[in-house]
Design a protein around this motif. Structure first.
Motif, PDB file in Angstrom:
ATOM      1  N   GLY A  52      -6.307  10.565  -8.028  1.00 12.97           N
ATOM      2  CA  GLY A  52      -6.017  10.154  -6.616  1.00 12.97           C
ATOM      3  C   GLY A  52      -4.724   9.432  -6.646  1.00 12.97           C
ATOM      4  O   GLY A  52      -4.156   9.430  -5.463  1.00 12.97           O
ATOM      5  N   ASN A  99      -8.909  13.771  -2.478  1.00 15.02           N
ATOM      6  CA  ASN A  99      -9.356  13.189  -1.259  1.00 15.02           C
ATOM      7  C   ASN A  99      -8.771  13.220   0.097  1.00 15.02           C
ATOM      8  O   ASN A  99      -9.341  13.449   1.094  1.00 15.02           O
ATOM      9  N   ILE A 106     -10.627   6.093   0.927  1.00 18.58           N
ATOM     10  CA  ILE A 106      -9.730   5.437   1.952  1.00 18.58           C
ATOM     11  C   ILE A 106      -9.147   6.551   2.868  1.00 18.58           C
ATOM     12  O   ILE A 106      -8.554   6.339   3.893  1.00 18.58           O
ATOM     13  N   CYS A 160      -2.347   2.622  -5.638  1.00 16.86           N
ATOM     14  CA  CYS A 160      -1.209   3.533  -4.896  1.00 16.86           C
ATOM     15  C   CYS A 160      -1.043   4.994  -5.628  1.00 16.86           C
ATOM     16  O   CYS A 160      -0.699   4.882  -6.862  1.00 16.86           O
TER      17      CYS A 160
HETATM   18  C1  LIG Z   1      -5.331   8.637  -2.114  1.00 15.79           C
HETATM   19  C2  LIG Z   1      -5.908   7.701  -2.794  1.00 15.79           C
HETATM   20  C3  LIG Z   1      -5.201   6.572  -3.125  1.00 15.79           C
HETATM   21  C4  LIG Z   1      -3.816   6.025  -2.690  1.00 15.79           C
HETATM   22  O1  LIG Z   1      -3.349   6.539  -1.691  1.00 15.79           O
HETATM   23  P1  LIG Z   1      -1.842   7.028  -1.463  1.00 15.79           P
HETATM   24  O2  LIG Z   1      -1.744   7.103   0.037  1.00 15.79           O
HETATM   25  O3  LIG Z   1      -1.934   8.271  -2.191  1.00 15.79           O
HETATM   26  O4  LIG Z   1      -0.976   6.039  -2.005  1.00 15.79           O
HETATM   27  C5  LIG Z   1      -5.913   5.693  -3.891  1.00 15.79           C
HETATM   28  N1  LIG Z   1      -7.255   5.765  -4.320  1.00 15.79           N
HETATM   29  C6  LIG Z   1      -7.622   6.952  -3.878  1.00 15.79           C
HETATM   30  C7  LIG Z   1      -9.191   7.200  -4.639  1.00 15.79           C
HETATM   31  C8  LIG Z   1      -6.955   7.876  -3.382  1.00 15.79           C
HETATM   32  O5  LIG Z   1      -7.933   9.360  -3.160  1.00 15.79           O
END
Ligand SMILES: *Cc1c(COP(=O)(O)O)cnc(C)c1O
Length: 438
Positions: free
Chosen positions: A335, A166, A113, A274
């Motif tokens: 993540g 990520n 994402i 999240c």
């Molecule tokens: C970063 C991430 C999220 C959540 O995003 P945030 O902006 O940190 O809340 C969810 N899944 C994966 C695999 C991620 O790398």
């Protein structure tokens, strides 16, 4: 936090006890309002998201050439949305309506994402610098950014970010491609293959033995000493948030092409993993703008890192971290391993989110292996957090009453699980995930 203060917090907010005990917990938000009523509190508008769409369209010719895997979509970074009926059967008859998957796990360039927000923020910064220097105008073909002139120009500047993996991957790859000097401050959770991949792109990786909060703080400090360094602030960035938000209208267009209806009689439930909150918050904002009150967004977190649930439920937002309660922030969902939620996202979105739940790592691993078996889709553990949601939403009559859902609405609903990462996980690492699941 002192024990007495924790006791007091539990008296006022009883679910805090369950969070401390690491039990799977759910909380439905009694303070949701209509989109119209909530919008003024977000601090960002439909116009801001519209501008983000336009900026990404300007960069599309550059992206299509710089990353040939985006050429098929003409430089637009987007993922498929697919039905997963075999997985729905495996989960069981409690889930009524249709179960679908949004495969951000397979987004080009960085396989998560973060290819939305992270890349968008770097592009925004690059555009601003190049326009200010008189090298670029919005009417130009941005393919010119591939020329050595631009690599030399961006080479005068640096970019820094703190990440659990990520976000660093996305920002590192796009920044290096443009010619920036980029440093990624990685928390202890970050997987070795993500660091190796970044180094292979010429990105400087600094490793920490501590968690995400420390990696971000160190990145912020390092950048503060360098006037030419831009620090990407995952905890507070409106730009990142807008990069995620374009997903709303894009999904709506995909559903239209597929002939899928979302309206009052056919509600859409979206389950978003999240971490700090920017990704799911931005996507949820975009969804609300696109689908209005017919979309219902639910956030999912690991039992060991329930920072957003804790922050919104107690109203303390970024004034509290899970570690203050003795929760360790250690989870296989790397993540999502964040102890303190974004205060900006919690406050902006607290009227627009229907609920929050936590999920145990063991549940994540079971769902990971089920999805691999039933649908042949392989994801990283974080990306399965949303998969535990549909059953909870379908079986919770308190929630149905809160929103006045009828049986007919529930049987015509679409449940969309946002698969946030895993498309680039190396085969041996994936084999380990599957072995752990067994
Ligand atoms: C970063 C991430 C999220 C959540 O995003 P945030 O902006 O940190 O809340 C969810 N899944 C994966 C695999 C991620 O790398």
């Amino acid at each position: 936090m002192k024990n007495a203060d924790i006791e007091k917090l539990i008296q006022q907010y009883p679910l805090v006890k369950q969070l401390i005990d690491l039990q799977e917990t759910r909380w439905f938000n009694p303070n949701t309002t209509s989109v119209a009523q909530a919008l003024p509190h977000v601090g960002l508008s439909a116009q801001d998201v519209h501008d983000a769409h336009a900026r990404l369209a300007r960069f599309a010719p550059f992206l299509a050439q710089a990353f040939p895997e985006t050429a098929v979509s003409h430089g637009i970074i987007e993922s498929e949305v697919v039905p997963i009926p075999a997985m729905q059967r495996r989960i069981g008859p409690a889930v009524t309506g249709e179960l679908w998957l949004k495969k951000d796990s397979h987004l080009p360039i960085s396989g998560s994402i973060k290819a939305r927000g992270g890349i968008y923020e770097v592009l925004t910064h690059a555009e601003k610098l190049a326009i200010a220097a008189g090298l670029l105008s919005e009417q130009d073909d941005y393919g010119k950014l591939l020329s050595p002139t631009f690599a030399r120009f961006f080479g005068q500047y640096s970019i820094a970010v703190g990440s659990t993996g990520n976000l660093g991957l996305s920002i590192g790859i796009i920044s290096a491609r443009l010619g920036f000097n980029v440093t990624v401050h990685m928390s202890a959770d970050a997987r070795a293959w993500k660091k190796a991949k970044l180094r292979s792109h010429g990105v400087k990786v600094v490793e920490y033995a501590e968690d995400y909060g420390v990696a971000v703080e160190q990145g912020r400090l390092a950048a503060a000493n360098d006037a030419n360094c831009f620090f990407i602030d995952d905890e507070n960035s409106r730009t990142l948030f807008l990069g995620y938000a374009v997903a709303g209208q894009r999904l709506k267009d995909q559903f239209t092409r597929l002939g899928k209806v979302v309206d009052r009689a056919h509600p859409l439930f979206v389950y978003l993993p999240c971490g700090v909150g920017g990704g799911p918050g931005g996507v949820a904002f975009g969804l609300k703008l696109a689908f209005g009150d017919d979309v219902h967004c639910i956030f999912a977190e690991p039992t060991h890192s329930p920072c957003m649930l804790l922050g919104v439920y107690t109203g303390l937002h970024d004034g509290i971290a899970v570690q203050d309660l003795g929760i360790d922030n250690l989870t296989a969902a790397d993540g999502l391993a964040v102890g303190r939620a974004s205060g900006f996202v919690g406050r902006a979105m607290e009227r627009l989110l229907d609920g929050f739940y936590t999920v145990d790592d063991r549940t994540l691993y079971s769902l990971l292996s089920w999805l691999a078996q039933e649908e042949g889709i392989q994801l990283e553990p974080s990306a399965l957090a949303g998969m535990a949601g549909p059953q909870q939403i379908c079986t919770d009559t308190t929630y149905h009453r809160l929103h006045g859902f009828s049986n007919s609405q529930l049987t015509q609903a679409t449940h969309l699980v946002w698969a946030t990462g895993g498309g680039m996980v190396p085969a041996d690492e994936m084999a380990q995930y599957l072995a752990t699941a067994r």
